[in-house]
Design an enzyme around this catalytic site. Structure first.
Site, PDB file in Angstrom:
ATOM      1  N   HIS A  89       0.858  -1.194   0.000  1.00  0.00           N
ATOM      2  CA  HIS A  89       0.000   0.000   0.000  1.00  0.00           C
ATOM      3  C   HIS A  89       0.886   1.233   0.000  1.00  0.00           C
ATOM      4  CE1 HIS A  89      -3.210   2.775   1.060  1.00  0.00           C
ATOM      5  NE2 HIS A  89      -4.035   1.815   0.683  1.00  0.00           N
ATOM      6  N   ASP A 145      -7.910  -5.327  -0.449  1.00  0.00           N
ATOM      7  CA  ASP A 145      -8.352  -6.141  -1.589  1.00  0.00           C
ATOM      8  C   ASP A 145      -8.006  -7.617  -1.472  1.00  0.00           C
ATOM      9  OD1 ASP A 145      -7.439  -3.273  -3.305  1.00  0.00           O
ATOM     10  OD2 ASP A 145      -9.470  -4.071  -3.263  1.00  0.00           O
TER      11      ASP A 145
HETATM   12  C1  SDX Z   1      -5.996   0.107  -3.145  1.00  0.00           C
HETATM   13  O1  SDX Z   1      -4.317   4.645  -2.094  1.00  0.00           O
HETATM   14  C2  SDX Z   1      -5.266   3.966  -1.533  1.00  0.00           C
HETATM   15  O2  SDX Z   1      -5.705   4.275  -0.436  1.00  0.00           O
HETATM   16  C3  SDX Z   1      -5.763   2.777  -2.335  1.00  0.00           C
HETATM   17  C4  SDX Z   1      -6.801   1.913  -1.629  1.00  0.00           C
HETATM   18  C5  SDX Z   1      -8.095   2.664  -1.435  1.00  0.00           C
HETATM   19  O3  SDX Z   1      -8.838   2.308  -0.494  1.00  0.00           O
HETATM   20  O4  SDX Z   1      -8.389   3.547  -2.282  1.00  0.00           O
HETATM   21  O5  SDX Z   1      -6.313   1.482  -0.373  1.00  0.00           O
HETATM   22  C6  SDX Z   1      -7.171   0.692  -2.466  1.00  0.00           C
HETATM   23  O6  SDX Z   1      -5.715   0.506  -4.267  1.00  0.00           O
HETATM   24  C7  SDX Z   1      -5.135  -0.888  -2.398  1.00  0.00           C
HETATM   25  C8  SDX Z   1      -3.906  -1.365  -3.232  1.00  0.00           C
HETATM   26  C9  SDX Z   1      -4.415  -2.433  -4.195  1.00  0.00           C
HETATM   27  N1  SDX Z   1      -3.348  -2.789  -5.155  1.00  0.00           N
HETATM   28  C10 SDX Z   1      -2.707  -3.986  -5.079  1.00  0.00           C
HETATM   29  O7  SDX Z   1      -2.916  -4.832  -4.198  1.00  0.00           O
HETATM   30  C11 SDX Z   1      -1.734  -4.211  -6.213  1.00  0.00           C
HETATM   31  C12 SDX Z   1      -0.439  -4.792  -5.646  1.00  0.00           C
HETATM   32  N2  SDX Z   1       0.191  -3.752  -4.840  1.00  0.00           N
HETATM   33  C13 SDX Z   1       1.300  -3.013  -5.443  1.00  0.00           C
HETATM   34  O8  SDX Z   1       1.084  -2.693  -6.789  1.00  0.00           O
HETATM   35  C14 SDX Z   1       1.833  -1.905  -4.557  1.00  0.00           C
HETATM   36  O9  SDX Z   1       1.944  -2.429  -3.302  1.00  0.00           O
HETATM   37  C15 SDX Z   1       1.109  -0.588  -4.484  1.00  0.00           C
HETATM   38  C16 SDX Z   1       1.054   0.095  -5.802  1.00  0.00           C
HETATM   39  C17 SDX Z   1      -0.261  -0.764  -3.935  1.00  0.00           C
HETATM   40  C18 SDX Z   1       1.885   0.286  -3.506  1.00  0.00           C
HETATM   41  O10 SDX Z   1       3.183   0.343  -3.946  1.00  0.00           O
HETATM   42  P1  SDX Z   1       4.282   1.121  -3.013  1.00  0.00           P
HETATM   43  O11 SDX Z   1       3.969   1.020  -1.588  1.00  0.00           O
HETATM   44  O12 SDX Z   1       4.432   2.490  -3.580  1.00  0.00           O
HETATM   45  O13 SDX Z   1       5.534   0.294  -3.190  1.00  0.00           O
HETATM   46  P2  SDX Z   1       6.489   0.488  -4.403  1.00  0.00           P
HETATM   47  O14 SDX Z   1       5.722   0.344  -5.684  1.00  0.00           O
HETATM   48  O15 SDX Z   1       7.299   1.732  -4.192  1.00  0.00           O
HETATM   49  O16 SDX Z   1       7.401  -0.789  -4.192  1.00  0.00           O
HETATM   50  C19 SDX Z   1       8.286  -0.887  -3.047  1.00  0.00           C
HETATM   51  C20 SDX Z   1       8.935  -2.256  -3.170  1.00  0.00           C
HETATM   52  C21 SDX Z   1       9.365  -2.564  -4.603  1.00  0.00           C
HETATM   53  O17 SDX Z   1      10.427  -3.489  -4.502  1.00  0.00           O
HETATM   54  P3  SDX Z   1      11.954  -2.909  -4.689  1.00  0.00           P
HETATM   55  O18 SDX Z   1      11.972  -2.138  -6.017  1.00  0.00           O
HETATM   56  O19 SDX Z   1      12.180  -1.982  -3.507  1.00  0.00           O
HETATM   57  O20 SDX Z   1      12.857  -4.133  -4.692  1.00  0.00           O
HETATM   58  O21 SDX Z   1       7.951  -3.251  -2.838  1.00  0.00           O
HETATM   59  C22 SDX Z   1       7.723  -4.058  -3.959  1.00  0.00           C
HETATM   60  C23 SDX Z   1       8.186  -3.286  -5.196  1.00  0.00           C
HETATM   61  O22 SDX Z   1       8.561  -4.182  -6.229  1.00  0.00           O
HETATM   62  N3  SDX Z   1       6.271  -4.295  -3.998  1.00  0.00           N
HETATM   63  C24 SDX Z   1       5.721  -5.480  -4.227  1.00  0.00           C
HETATM   64  C25 SDX Z   1       4.350  -5.286  -4.104  1.00  0.00           C
HETATM   65  N4  SDX Z   1       4.105  -4.008  -3.808  1.00  0.00           N
HETATM   66  C26 SDX Z   1       5.297  -3.390  -3.758  1.00  0.00           C
HETATM   67  N5  SDX Z   1       6.285  -6.681  -4.537  1.00  0.00           N
HETATM   68  C27 SDX Z   1       5.414  -7.689  -4.704  1.00  0.00           C
HETATM   69  N6  SDX Z   1       4.088  -7.604  -4.597  1.00  0.00           N
HETATM   70  C28 SDX Z   1       3.518  -6.408  -4.311  1.00  0.00           C
HETATM   71  N7  SDX Z   1       2.182  -6.316  -4.197  1.00  0.00           N
END
Ligand code: SDX
Length: 393
Positions: free
Chosen positions: A271, A328
């Site tokens: 998140h 989710d």
């Molecule tokens: C919602 O904003 C809101 O409030 C949204 C929401 C709402 O109520 O409106 O809460 C609803 O959208 C919840 C999120 C639903 N999406 C998912 O579940 C999709 C999977 N999640 C990821 O895409 C991700 O976690 C995000 C986009 C939600 C958040 O990304 P972050 O916190 O900005 O993390 P990042 O993209 O900067 O990544 C940090 C690290 C990375 O690894 P490194 O480059 O440091 O090695 O964490 C890894 C990313 O690759 N990472 C994940 C991951 N999420 C981040 N690796 C594997 N699986 C994941 N889900």
């Protein structure tokens, strides 16, 4: 306090706007609507009462809630010409673009409630949207399964009405299981608002041009459709079904995620704000166990989800990146057990998020101080250079 913080990347992270609607503490896993903790609202309130709280700022008295409910009941019908829109969509259309198209079209049918600076018109468009979105959502589902549309039955609550229009048939009576109604109502509460998430920021950004409520919410629906945002609940189910197809090998899937295989993420995890357990996920996880126990849903997928959660919560790769289940991760299992097809999951998210979108649009329109300003940028393109004639290129 300017709300400016500089991220490790050197980019400045600015607070995009101020708002009095929802408070989140991502590190402590706190979520409050107008000061009330989400755990208390999920346990004690109803979706319409929470809608009133988010939009009007206070929990309604019994009389106010009755009046709010009655006003909404009177607007659940769609204009007959709008109903004919559904004839034009392809049968296999995803319901989210159908939803955003129909909501945008509301501004053509209800031109008497478009003025963002006329309080009565704002109230009328608010009530029309809250009342009609469940009807539009149910019709999008009926279109996809080729079944006749049911008119709303205003003797029912909004949530019961939605379930009846979705799963009922003209040929026989339909009675929604009260436990299902209560669970769905609670899930809608959990989704009702979440500060400046992608879709809410979109509603605020579009509305900041004084675009009407229907147009602004239609844009929010399109933003929510994205798999990284509202589309994640659909992607979680597709991920769990993929693991099941591969023999249920959770450890192998976790390795694929850690190896960052293209397109392989732990959907429903992580998140932008919560760097601890999403408080909504904890409530949904318990509801998933209860609903699946009662309805006998797909326990195999629940077992895979529980094993995946356990693996991730104990693996340094996820712990170091502060990746926890978000709202989710479990919702799709409940929706599936209720009988919704995967493509309707994000529609249910949109139904829940609607009062939040409306509250933020109204706050921004009524208090320009809370408007998202026109964002600037850090220019990284070419420095000034002179035009080169075609013959010299
Ligand atoms: C919602 O904003 C809101 O409030 C949204 C929401 C709402 O109520 O409106 O809460 C609803 O959208 C919840 C999120 C639903 N999406 C998912 O579940 C999709 C999977 N999640 C990821 O895409 C991700 O976690 C995000 C986009 C939600 C958040 O990304 P972050 O916190 O900005 O993390 P990042 O993209 O900067 O990544 C940090 C690290 C990375 O690894 P490194 O480059 O440091 O090695 O964490 C890894 C990313 O690759 N990472 C994940 C991951 N999420 C981040 N690796 C594997 N699986 C994941 N889900």
């Amino acid at each position: 306090d300017t709300g400016l913080t500089t991220l490790d990347s050197g980019f400045v992270n600015t607070a995009s706007c101020s708002s009095a609607i929802t408070y989140i503490d991502g590190d402590a896993g706190i979520l409050r609507y107008r000061g009330y903790p989400i755990e208390q609202l999920a346990e004690k309130s109803s979706f319409l009462e929470v809608s009133h709280l988010l939009i009007h700022g206070e929990l309604p008295s019994a009389g106010e809630l009755d009046e709010f409910t009655d006003r909404i009941r009177r607007h659940t019908l769609l204009h007959e010409d709008l109903k004919r829109f559904f004839d034009g969509f392809p049968r296999d259309a995803h319901p989210m673009p159908v939803l955003s198209s129909a909501v945008s079209a509301l501004s053509t049918f209800y031109q008497d409630s478009l003025d963002p600076f006329d309080d009565d018109q704002v109230e009328l468009s608010t009530v029309r949207l809250l009342a009609k979105l469940p009807t539009i959502a149910a019709y999008a589902y009926k279109k996809s399964v080729g079944q006749p549309f049911l008119y709303p039955d205003n003797s029912l609550s909004l949530t019961e009405n939605f379930l009846r229009m979705t799963f009922g048939f003209p040929a026989e009576p339909y009675e929604a299981d009260p436990e299902l109604v209560k669970t769905l109502d609670m899930l809608l509460i959990l989704h009702a608002d979440h500060e400046q998430n992608c879709s809410t920021s979109t509603v605020r950004m579009v509305g900041s041009s004084n675009a009407n409520l229907f147009a602004s919410v239609s844009a929010g629906i399109n933003a929510l459709f994205g798999p990284l945002h509202g589309g994640a609940n659909q992607s979680v189910l597709e991920m769990l079904e993929g693991i099941r197809r591969d023999g249920g090998d959770v450890a192998a899937f976790v390795e694929r995620v850690k190896n960052k295989e293209p397109g392989v993420k732990l959907m429903g995890f992580g998140h932008r704000v919560y760097k601890s357990y999403d408080p909504r996920a904890a409530i949904v996880a318990q509801a998933a166990r209860d609903v699946l126990a009662k309805l006998g849903g797909d326990d195999e997928l629940l077992d895979i989800a529980l094993a995946l959660e356990q693996a991730a919560l104990t693996d340094d790769y996820f712990v170091e990146r502060r990746l926890y289940p978000n709202v989710d991760f479990y919702t799709g299992l409940i929706y599936r057990a209720m009988g919704f097809p995967t493509r309707m999951f994000t529609v249910l998210f949109a139904m829940g998020r609607l009062p939040g979108w409306i509250a933020h649009w109204r706050e921004m329109i009524s208090d320009p101080q809370t408007k998202i300003g026109r964002p600037r940028q850090i220019y990284t393109g070419a420095t000034e250079r002179s035009y080169v004639d075609l013959a010299q290129r």
